[in-house]
Design an enzyme around this catalytic site. Sequence first.
Site, PDB file in Angstrom:
ATOM      1  N   ILE A   1     -15.503   5.656  -3.908  1.00 37.39           N
ATOM      2  CA  ILE A   1     -14.505   4.739  -3.331  1.00 37.39           C
ATOM      3  C   ILE A   1     -14.092   5.168  -1.919  1.00 37.39           C
ATOM      4  O   ILE A   1     -13.425   4.437  -1.220  1.00 37.39           O
ATOM      5  CB  ILE A   1     -13.267   4.545  -4.239  1.00 37.39           C
ATOM      6  CG1 ILE A   1     -12.400   5.791  -4.276  1.00 37.39           C
ATOM      7  CG2 ILE A   1     -13.668   4.137  -5.649  1.00 37.39           C
ATOM      8  CD1 ILE A   1     -10.975   5.464  -4.677  1.00 37.39           C
TER       9      ILE A   1
ATOM     10  N   ASN B   1      -0.112  -3.889  -6.162  1.00 41.41           N
ATOM     11  CA  ASN B   1      -0.616  -3.986  -4.782  1.00 41.41           C
ATOM     12  C   ASN B   1      -0.589  -5.411  -4.235  1.00 41.41           C
ATOM     13  O   ASN B   1      -0.916  -5.636  -3.079  1.00 41.41           O
ATOM     14  CB  ASN B   1      -2.025  -3.383  -4.649  1.00 41.41           C
ATOM     15  CG  ASN B   1      -3.102  -4.340  -5.102  1.00 41.41           C
ATOM     16  OD1 ASN B   1      -2.875  -5.182  -5.967  1.00 41.41           O
ATOM     17  ND2 ASN B   1      -4.277  -4.229  -4.524  1.00 41.41           N
TER      18      ASN B   1
ATOM     19  N   GLY C   1     -17.974   2.468  -0.908  1.00 36.08           N
ATOM     20  CA  GLY C   1     -16.594   2.084  -1.222  1.00 36.08           C
ATOM     21  C   GLY C   1     -16.014   0.905  -0.473  1.00 36.08           C
ATOM     22  O   GLY C   1     -14.998   0.356  -0.901  1.00 36.08           O
TER      23      GLY C   1
ATOM     24  N   LYS D   1       3.481   1.180  -3.794  1.00 38.55           N
ATOM     25  CA  LYS D   1       2.932   0.517  -4.976  1.00 38.55           C
ATOM     26  C   LYS D   1       3.709   0.809  -6.263  1.00 38.55           C
ATOM     27  O   LYS D   1       3.837  -0.063  -7.115  1.00 38.55           O
ATOM     28  CB  LYS D   1       1.464   0.919  -5.178  1.00 38.55           C
ATOM     29  CG  LYS D   1       0.531   0.417  -4.099  1.00 38.55           C
ATOM     30  CD  LYS D   1      -0.887   0.834  -4.446  1.00 38.55           C
ATOM     31  CE  LYS D   1      -1.849   0.551  -3.335  1.00 38.55           C
ATOM     32  NZ  LYS D   1      -3.244   0.803  -3.720  1.00 38.55           N
TER      33      LYS D   1
ATOM     34  N   THR E   1       0.850  -1.186   0.000  1.00 38.01           N
ATOM     35  CA  THR E   1       0.000   0.000   0.000  1.00 38.01           C
ATOM     36  C   THR E   1       0.886   1.236   0.000  1.00 38.01           C
ATOM     37  O   THR E   1       2.106   1.144  -0.199  1.00 38.01           O
ATOM     38  CB  THR E   1      -1.030  -0.072   1.161  1.00 38.01           C
ATOM     39  OG1 THR E   1      -1.921   1.032   1.028  1.00 38.01           O
ATOM     40  CG2 THR E   1      -0.386  -0.048   2.538  1.00 38.01           C
TER      41      THR E   1
ATOM     42  N   ASN F   1     -10.570  15.786 -13.731  1.00 39.21           N
ATOM     43  CA  ASN F   1      -9.757  16.061 -12.538  1.00 39.21           C
ATOM     44  C   ASN F   1      -9.569  17.558 -12.370  1.00 39.21           C
ATOM     45  O   ASN F   1      -9.544  18.311 -13.342  1.00 39.21           O
ATOM     46  CB  ASN F   1      -8.390  15.381 -12.702  1.00 39.21           C
ATOM     47  CG  ASN F   1      -7.610  15.359 -11.402  1.00 39.21           C
ATOM     48  OD1 ASN F   1      -8.165  14.996 -10.364  1.00 39.21           O
ATOM     49  ND2 ASN F   1      -6.353  15.747 -11.440  1.00 39.21           N
TER      50      ASN F   1
ATOM     51  N   GLY G   1      -5.640  10.290  -9.385  1.00 40.27           N
ATOM     52  CA  GLY G   1      -4.574   9.739  -8.537  1.00 40.27           C
ATOM     53  C   GLY G   1      -4.427   8.241  -8.754  1.00 40.27           C
ATOM     54  O   GLY G   1      -4.870   7.696  -9.778  1.00 40.27           O
ATOM     55  N   GLY G   2      -3.827   7.570  -7.787  1.00 40.34           N
ATOM     56  CA  GLY G   2      -3.526   6.143  -7.911  1.00 40.34           C
ATOM     57  C   GLY G   2      -4.772   5.281  -8.062  1.00 40.34           C
ATOM     58  O   GLY G   2      -4.818   4.374  -8.908  1.00 40.34           O
ATOM     59  N   ALA G   3      -5.801   5.546  -7.285  1.00 42.63           N
ATOM     60  CA  ALA G   3      -7.017   4.732  -7.343  1.00 42.63           C
ATOM     61  C   ALA G   3      -7.702   4.905  -8.701  1.00 42.63           C
ATOM     62  O   ALA G   3      -8.153   3.935  -9.311  1.00 42.63           O
ATOM     63  CB  ALA G   3      -7.959   5.136  -6.222  1.00 42.63           C
TER      64      ALA G   3
ATOM     65  N   ASP H   1      -6.705  -3.578  -7.444  1.00 40.85           N
ATOM     66  CA  ASP H   1      -7.597  -2.469  -7.063  1.00 40.85           C
ATOM     67  C   ASP H   1      -8.730  -2.281  -8.080  1.00 40.85           C
ATOM     68  O   ASP H   1      -9.890  -2.105  -7.712  1.00 40.85           O
ATOM     69  CB  ASP H   1      -6.804  -1.162  -6.945  1.00 40.85           C
ATOM     70  CG  ASP H   1      -5.925  -1.137  -5.704  1.00 40.85           C
ATOM     71  OD1 ASP H   1      -6.280  -1.804  -4.712  1.00 40.85           O
ATOM     72  OD2 ASP H   1      -4.885  -0.458  -5.720  1.00 40.85           O
TER      73      ASP H   1
END
Length: 271
Positions: free
Chosen positions: A215, A86, A238, A66, A62, A147, A126-128, A100
């Site tokens: 999420i 992950n 989420g 990652k 995490t 964004n 972002g990452g998610a 994810d």
Amino acid sequence: MRTVFGVFGDPIAHSKSPDMHNAAFRELKMECIYHAFRVSPEKLGDALLGAKAMGFGGVNLTVPLKQEALKIVEPDPLSRGIGAVNTVDFRDGMKGYNTDGLGARRTLEEKDVPIRGSKVLIAGAGGASRAIAFQLAKDGADITIANRTGKKAIDLASDVSAVGSAKGCGLEKMKELIAGSDILINCTTLGMHPHTEGTIATAEDMHPGLTVFDIVYNPLETRLLKEAKKAGAKAVSGEMMLIYQGAEAFKIWTGVEPPIDVMKKAVLEGL
Ligand code: ATR
């Protein structure tokens, strides 16, 4: 002797993964244990080699590890595209995966929300957002990423275009974009504790055929989900993404489908 699994990250004290995986191991009477380890990015290589040498069954990674992991493990094509790993499997070398996006896909599938051919608007870059955009584009959704920093959405959409349909933009036209979408996924931090009044959209922007998936799971019912309910849209929370990304990792390591209800109970108790 029990097989050890774990999650590496920093900070890591509040991870829900140990509760969730240990509950599944107990339920299935598997001789396994899952623990959280605080690991810095500089030590990730040593930590992974050590875990492999000690016979760990597998690890999750995490924040902030990652991306770093890509340089150390052999990433599969999806995690390479996403640019983040992950889940690490030690059985044959050191293979890297990203579950994810799969977690998000399963969350939608379980709610009977079609993905192939759907127009999916993802807020945040972002990452998610990266993981979900890659997975759903690969699954045949038509992706728009919006964004606050428009350039990040455009860059991400350009990467995602390698596996499917994606375009990127700023947040200015959210109302129009939502009107033309089947699914809205919030991957921004808006609405997260302690700023629970934040929301990427309100009920006036939504329509009854829309699915709204947030999420953010702290709180479980975010302002965005309340707005979705007010508009008669389908609200998806989420915590199931967290559970399903864990379940997919569990399957990679053990080949066994874990008991989702048991994992969910463990996560909700910990929240
Ligand atoms: P994660 O890795 O969980 O996806 P992140 O990388 O920190 O989290 O990304 C947070 C996302 O929330 C970003 O898309 C961020 O927008 P910027 O790229 O413009 O920073 C978005 N975000 C955070 N605060 C926001 C706000 N107040 N309004 C709109 N978007 C916000």
